[in-house]
Design a protein around this motif. Structure first.
Motif, PDB file in Angstrom:
ATOM      1  N   ILE A 126      20.622 -22.972 -23.620  1.00  0.00           N
ATOM      2  CA  ILE A 126      20.972 -23.834 -22.586  1.00  0.00           C
ATOM      3  C   ILE A 126      19.882 -24.817 -22.047  1.00  0.00           C
ATOM      4  N   ALA A 127      18.848 -24.126 -22.146  1.00  0.00           N
ATOM      5  CA  ALA A 127      17.586 -24.954 -21.597  1.00  0.00           C
ATOM      6  C   ALA A 127      17.063 -25.849 -22.719  1.00  0.00           C
ATOM      7  N   PHE A 128      17.050 -25.324 -23.958  1.00  0.00           N
ATOM      8  CA  PHE A 128      16.973 -26.394 -25.262  1.00  0.00           C
ATOM      9  C   PHE A 128      17.783 -27.300 -25.282  1.00  0.00           C
ATOM     10  N   ASP A 129      18.993 -27.153 -24.974  1.00  0.00           N
ATOM     11  CA  ASP A 129      20.142 -28.079 -25.094  1.00  0.00           C
ATOM     12  C   ASP A 129      19.983 -28.945 -24.180  1.00  0.00           C
ATOM     13  N   ARG A 130      19.769 -29.002 -23.020  1.00  0.00           N
ATOM     14  CA  ARG A 130      19.530 -29.843 -21.783  1.00  0.00           C
ATOM     15  C   ARG A 130      18.384 -30.624 -22.103  1.00  0.00           C
ATOM     16  N   TYR A 131      17.139 -30.150 -22.898  1.00  0.00           N
ATOM     17  CA  TYR A 131      16.062 -30.743 -22.987  1.00  0.00           C
ATOM     18  C   TYR A 131      16.339 -31.930 -23.878  1.00  0.00           C
ATOM     19  N   TYR A 132      16.966 -31.824 -24.875  1.00  0.00           N
ATOM     20  CA  TYR A 132      17.411 -32.883 -25.805  1.00  0.00           C
ATOM     21  C   TYR A 132      18.424 -33.710 -25.112  1.00  0.00           C
ATOM     22  N   ALA A 133      19.182 -33.328 -24.286  1.00  0.00           N
ATOM     23  CA  ALA A 133      20.167 -34.269 -23.493  1.00  0.00           C
ATOM     24  C   ALA A 133      19.669 -35.179 -22.664  1.00  0.00           C
ATOM     25  N   VAL A 134      18.577 -34.589 -22.107  1.00  0.00           N
ATOM     26  CA  VAL A 134      17.966 -35.451 -20.819  1.00  0.00           C
ATOM     27  C   VAL A 134      16.740 -36.135 -21.437  1.00  0.00           C
TER      28      VAL A 134
END
Length: 347
Positions: A126-134
């Motif tokens: 989830i942290a990895f996903d949010r990194y790319y999203a933001v």
């Protein structure tokens, strides 16, 4: 995950075989009832809260996104912790005995390690996903395609299974001591190699991924906050030609900043509740297994509480989840006119 529920005697005579004593219930009836009540509430919250997350994402189309695919799989892992692991750990903690035999002890230990590790892996995804999203939104759809998300979720389940069922069921994890464990005692004494390697894979590496990802998100959120401030100053000065477009952009950046703050709180909770267990898990084999049983119990249940808190964190900080939870709890999804595609972001 679990470890010894009994204190380990000093290894002054390492060449002699050691026999653990049979279990004995030392708590009074009042304290046992109180413990059962407290731990049962925690177990129930874990199951119900995570089941609500599964229902919400499965039912409402608005919640079906790459990020929430990880959240859904995380909720499944945490719900299974509440259903398959916590009830038996509760009986062992309260009674001080294991009533289910040595084979189920190993199976329970395997499930414990696997499901708790899977939960931690999902948090790092989830942290990895949010990194790319933001931080890198232009490549987000490429990096978080359906196939990539499915692959990451498969890894979140496969790796924990490999480090749990394989070594534990084949006794590759056992401590390097000659010990006899009675059938009414379920302890999880591991070798130094297994303690270090399993802790690195299950906790410290995912923790490093989460810390790096969150730090980058935090810096991006600060940068976006400055952009929002500059934009508001321009609008106040009368630059309103494209005010609606600017407002939408500002709201988007505010949402991303709020997501970063939420992730930071989730990460902080994760570190507070799991760090003590994995620290002792590594240290204990090197101090001849002298950690007190009550310390293991407290740190183990702190880790379980993390599985209980995840759905509440999402519920409190995400309006869509909050509304979906309320609709399920009030049975409003059964009312005519309520569809899976309805808007959840407005009251």
């Amino acid at each position: 995950m679990e470890n010894s529920s009994l204190a380990w005697p000093g290894n002054d005579n390492a060449s002699l075989p050691i026999e653990l004593p049979s279990c004995a219930t030392l708590r009074s009836q009042i304290s046992r009832i109180s413990l059962y009540a407290f731990l049962s509430v925690g177990t129930g919250c874990t199951v119900v809260g995570n089941f609500l997350v599964v229902l919400s994402i499965s039912y409402f189309k608005q919640l079906q996104s790459p990020t929430n695919s990880f959240v859904l799989s995380l909720a499944v892992a945490d719900c299974l912790v509440g259903l398959l692991v916590m009830p038996f750990s509760m009986i062992r903690t309260v009674e001080g005995c294991w009533y289910f035999g040595p084979l189920f002890c190993r199976l329970h230990s395997s499930l414990d390690v696997m499901l708790c590790t899977a939960s931690i892996f999902h948090l790092s995804c989830i942290a990895f996903d949010r990194y790319y999203a933001v931080c890198n939104p232009l490549v987000y759809s490429l990096k978080m395609s359906n196939s990539h998300v499915a692959l990451l979720i498969a890894i979140c389940w496969t790796v924990p299974m490999l480090i749990s069922f394989g070594p534990i069921m084949l006794d590759l994890h056992v401590a390097d001591v000659d010990i006899f464990i009675p059938s009414d005692v379920c302890v999880f004494l591991v070798s130094r190699v297994y303690a270090v390697m399993a802790s690195l894979v299950a906790f410290y590496l995912p923790m490093a991924v989460m810390l790096v990802a969150y730090w980058k998100i935090f810096k991006a959120a600060k940068r976006q906050a400055k952009q929002i401030s500059a934009m508001e100053s321009q609008m106040a000065a009368g630059v309103g030609k494209d005010s609606s477009k600017k407002k939408r952009h500002r709201n988007t950046m505010k949402r991303e900043g709020k997501a970063a703050k939420t992730l930071g709180i989730i990460m902080g909770v994760f570190l507070i509740f799991w760090m003590p267990f994995f620290t002792v898990n590594i240290v204990d084999p090197f101090i001849e297994y002298t950690t007190e049983g009550v310390v293991w119990d407290v740190f183990l249940w702190l880790g379980y509480i993390n599985s209980s808190l995840n759905p509440f964190l999402y519920g409190f900080f995400n309006r869509c989840f909050r509304r979906a939870f309320l609709m399920f709890l009030s049975c409003r999804v059964c009312l005519p006119g309520i569809s899976s595609g309805m808007e959840l972001s407005h009251s």
